[in-house]
Scaffold this active site. Structure first.
Site, PDB file in Angstrom:
ATOM      1  N   ASP A 197      46.717  34.261  42.626  1.00 28.04           N
ATOM      2  CA  ASP A 197      45.409  33.624  42.592  1.00 28.04           C
ATOM      3  C   ASP A 197      45.505  32.108  42.492  1.00 28.04           C
ATOM      4  O   ASP A 197      44.568  31.396  42.864  1.00 28.04           O
ATOM      5  CB  ASP A 197      44.612  34.181  41.404  1.00 28.04           C
ATOM      6  N   MET A 278      36.264  32.628  39.230  1.00 31.12           N
ATOM      7  CA  MET A 278      35.516  31.738  40.114  1.00 31.12           C
ATOM      8  C   MET A 278      36.420  30.875  40.993  1.00 31.12           C
ATOM      9  O   MET A 278      35.925  30.095  41.797  1.00 31.12           O
ATOM     10  CB  MET A 278      34.624  30.817  39.270  1.00 31.12           C
ATOM     11  N   ARG A 279      37.741  31.024  40.851  1.00 26.97           N
ATOM     12  CA  ARG A 279      38.631  30.164  41.628  1.00 26.97           C
ATOM     13  C   ARG A 279      38.474  30.415  43.128  1.00 26.97           C
ATOM     14  O   ARG A 279      38.530  29.481  43.935  1.00 26.97           O
ATOM     15  CB  ARG A 279      40.083  30.375  41.201  1.00 26.97           C
ATOM     16  N   ALA A 280      38.237  31.653  43.508  1.00 33.82           N
ATOM     17  CA  ALA A 280      38.085  31.968  44.931  1.00 33.82           C
ATOM     18  C   ALA A 280      36.878  31.244  45.519  1.00 33.82           C
ATOM     19  O   ALA A 280      36.935  30.743  46.650  1.00 33.82           O
ATOM     20  CB  ALA A 280      37.948  33.478  45.120  1.00 33.82           C
ATOM     21  N   VAL A 283      37.860  27.573  46.000  1.00 37.21           N
ATOM     22  CA  VAL A 283      38.817  27.402  47.094  1.00 37.21           C
ATOM     23  C   VAL A 283      38.121  27.589  48.441  1.00 37.21           C
ATOM     24  O   VAL A 283      38.348  26.819  49.388  1.00 37.21           O
ATOM     25  CB  VAL A 283      39.996  28.382  46.943  1.00 37.21           C
TER      26      VAL A 283
END
Length: 699
Positions: A197, A278-280, A283
């Site tokens: 991730d 929430m990183r997706a 990105v």
């Protein structure tokens, strides 16, 4: 003139459109977060990364600064600072720094001279690879083989843009912003999902199956090796155009607008694919913005969101370690259409043929790779997903209805659901590769003592032991001030104990007796559970099976436990039980592995009911084979698969001759211990508790 003087031109690469696009997007916006390249060997992964370096603009640095500080905004924490406003400036090409798999922590983050820090009170710091990669590219080949502690340090620095070195209260911090590129071959093991991730984008690469394309790859490579300078000159115009386009996209990037519709599509896509955190979303937003800038637009379109999803989500959709990365493109299109703005027509994905498409211009072929480039589903080497437990077709039988091993073959049984197992360990203290199974002397872990260094670079200092060693000599050394007079022979390093990864070799009985009463499904479920445990504990695994007249090595020792799971899923059963052949085959495998990796200790897991019916005098032969393994010092566990009201106890006898322990299928579960203890107090289940007593102490 060597090939290093003229890197392979980026525009001369053939195929691998998704890989090139992902690298270019990171060159446009470093905030995308790097790229992880997954694929088979020999697919130009390293060549593409090195070729990108030549396209990056030169960087302005403070002259003489070892940490490449930007003269316009020097790092206030720079160990070589503070830098005066009028300090001389210099320009240099962007660097590509390669992190070797066997690098130490000090090599990665840098090292402090502890002796000078204690005696003189100065921070004498030797920069590491993170400092060298600042404002450039950090390339990690075989990132899945890096030690966990190195991966953690690497990804923390990539996320925070800062590298910190802490040694006994002395700390140094410096900027470390770089484009992180990792490559890996999934056959050699997977990264942990939480580490996957941390990479912004991921791409799957595979060698082209098109004859013309393969011919062109070979032709260009041979021309490059014959005359690198002439080959580079041939593509100089395309390289210059691509370099200009990257610079223009960087200038346009701050002006690209991410509208509410695109943002809603991003959020809806991440929610639909159930990605964690929430990183997706972040990105995808950054990638879509970079795609718009790369195409020369000042707004993000649905096609940008779609392409961003294909690059940013596949590696984030794995729900368990045996899931293969991938993305359902039909579902993606459906989500994007449902969340299109009012009055907007759903946009068809851009095929990259237009001059402003993601793959147009700059001498780069269109970036519209097909399903083969996206998910690797058409590589022709898939034999079912690792988590696929559906029955596999049986191997063709010969005229007598027997398989290749001379056994009446039955269809492969489906595995039951995996469960959390007890921790099986190798006794004693090892010195193998870092992991999470057995006790070992490691560079990280709890401090258990100290020792005098034997030359070479210093590791972790044991401060109290160093002070104790230096204290008796202070008067003789003429100490007059407050400082401690420390000499080299006073230094003591911390002796630490942690956990190592082992080689877990499974020896699985696939004979007809194991197929009786549908036991094989439960057996496969148990082995699958142990494979999951091996994945979590960073072990290598191997698989030996025996049935009919022989034993075979179904999977040589590897770090890819999902490959082992796939082989297990298609394992057929039937025929006699050549137990001795299985044990002797395991002994041969372990002997070879000891020569290859002497530090990695092995754990033999024999999954059987203990019966031996193959060959002359089968039971005495099996007992002698077990004695040979015991004489070799092989740590072993026998998973007793015997079932039914009448039990012969043969698996327990085998465990005793191996010098190991036996554990029943039921007692293998991590939640079974309390019930077993209760049974023992009542007089039942003594064998089950005796078999797992060592695991209870280790846990």
């Amino acid at each position: 003139m060597t090939t290093l003087d003229h890197p392979y031109p980026f525009t001369a690469l053939v195929g691998q459109d998704d890989l090139r696009l992902a690298l270019l997007l990171n060159a446009v916006s470093a905030r995308v977060g790097g790229v992880l390249v997954r694929g088979e060997k020999g697919t130009a992964k390293s060549t593409a990364v090195r070729a990108l370096t030549a396209l990056l603009p030169e960087v302005e640095v403070v002259a003489g600064c070892r940490f490449s500080c930007d003269p316009a905004a020097p790092d206030p924490r720079c160990p070589d600072g503070p830098h005066a406003p009028a300090q001389a400036e210099a320009r240099r090409p962007a660097r590509m720094v390669e992190l070797p798999v066997g690098a130490s922590e000090d090599r990665l983050v840098g090292a402090l001279d502890i002796e000078r820090a204690l005696a003189e009170g100065v921070k004498a710091f030797e920069p590491g690879l993170l400092a060298a990669a600042h404002r450039g590219i950090l390339y990690v080949d075989e990132v899945n083989l890096l030690g966990d502690h190195l991966v953690d340090l690497l990804l923390d620095a990539a996320a925070m843009g800062v590298s910190s070195v802490e040694r006994e209260g002395v700390s140094v911090r410096h900027a470390a912003r770089f484009l992180l590129v990792g490559t890996m071959n999934p056959e050699e093991g997977e990264l942990r999902p939480q580490l996957l991730d941390r990479f912004g984008l991921t791409v799957e690469v595979a060698a082209s199956r098109e004859t013309d394309e393969r011919v062109e790859v070979v032709r260009r490579r041979m021309a490059y090796e014959d005359d690198p300078a002439a080959f580079a000159a041939r593509f100089a115009g395309d390289e210059a155009a691509l370099r200009t386009r990257i610079a223009e996209a960087r200038e346009l990037l701050p002006r690209v607008a991410l509208g509410d519709t695109a943002l809603r599509q991003i959020a809806a896509t991440c929610a639909a694919f159930e990605v964690d955190g929430m990183r997706a979303d972040l990105v995808m937003a950054r990638t879509a913005t970079a795609l718009a800038a790369w195409a020369g637009r000042d707004s993000v379109l649905a096609e940008d969101v779609r392409q961003a999803a294909l690059l940013a989500l596949p590696h984030r959709g794995r729900r368990n370690p045996f899931d293969a990365p991938g993305l359902d493109e039909d579902k993606l299109d459906e989500v994007l259409d449902e969340n299109a703005g009012p009055g907007e027509e759903p946009e068809a994905p851009d095929d990259g043929d237009g001059p402003d498409g993601p793959g147009g211009g700059g001498g780069v072929p269109p970036q519209g790779g097909g399903p083969e480039d996206r998910t690797g589903q058409d590589r022709g080497d898939q034999d079912g997903g690792p988590g696929d437990t559906s029955p596999a077709p049986a191997a063709p039988s010969d005229a007598e209805g027997k398989g290749p091993a001379g056994a009446a073959e039955q269809p492969a049984a489906s595995a039951t659901a995996p469960f959390r197992t007890k921790k099986l360990t190798v006794p004693g203290l090892g010195e193998g590769a870092a992991g999470r199974r057995s006790r070992a002397r490691t560079a990280h872990g709890r401090t258990t003592g100290s020792y005098r260094p034997r030359g070479g670079a210093l590791g972790s200092l044991h401060l109290a032991a160093t002070v104790r060693a230096a204290a008796p000599h202070q008067k003789a050394r003429g100490r007059t001030g407050a400082g401690l007079v420390v000499r080299g022979d006073d230094l003591r390093l911390a002796s630490r104990e942690g956990r190592e990864g082992n080689l877990v070799l499974f020896v699985v009985d696939a004979s007809g007796s194991m197929a009786a009463r549908q036991r094989m499904g439960a057996v496969k479920g148990a082995v699958l559970s142990l494979l999951l445990d091996a994945y979590q504990r960073r072990d290598k695994v191997g698989l030996v099976t025996f049935r009919g007249r022989e034993a075979r090595l179904a999977l040589p020792p590897t770090s890819s436990v999902d490959t082992a799971a796939a082989r297990l899923a298609s394992l057929p059963t039937g025929g006699r039980t050549p137990l001795a052949a299985g044990l002797l085959k395991a002994r041969d495998v372990l002997r070879i592995e000891r020569l290859r990796d002497p530090a990695r200790r092995a754990l033999l897991v024999v999954v059987t009911d203990g019966r031996a019916t193959g060959g002359p005098e089968p039971l005495p032969l099996a007992r002698r084979a077990a004695g040979l393994l015991a004489a070799d010092g092989t740590a072993s566990v026998v998973v007793d698969c015997e079932a039914g009201p009448v039990r012969l106890g043969l698996a327990g006898d085998l465990a005793g001759r191996l010098g190991g322990s036996a554990v029943t299928l039921d007692a293998l579960r991590a939640d079974a211990l309390a019930g077993l203890v209760k049974d023992v107090r009542g007089g039942d289940g003594a064998r089950g508790v005796r078999d797992v007593r060592g695991d209870r102490r280790a846990a």
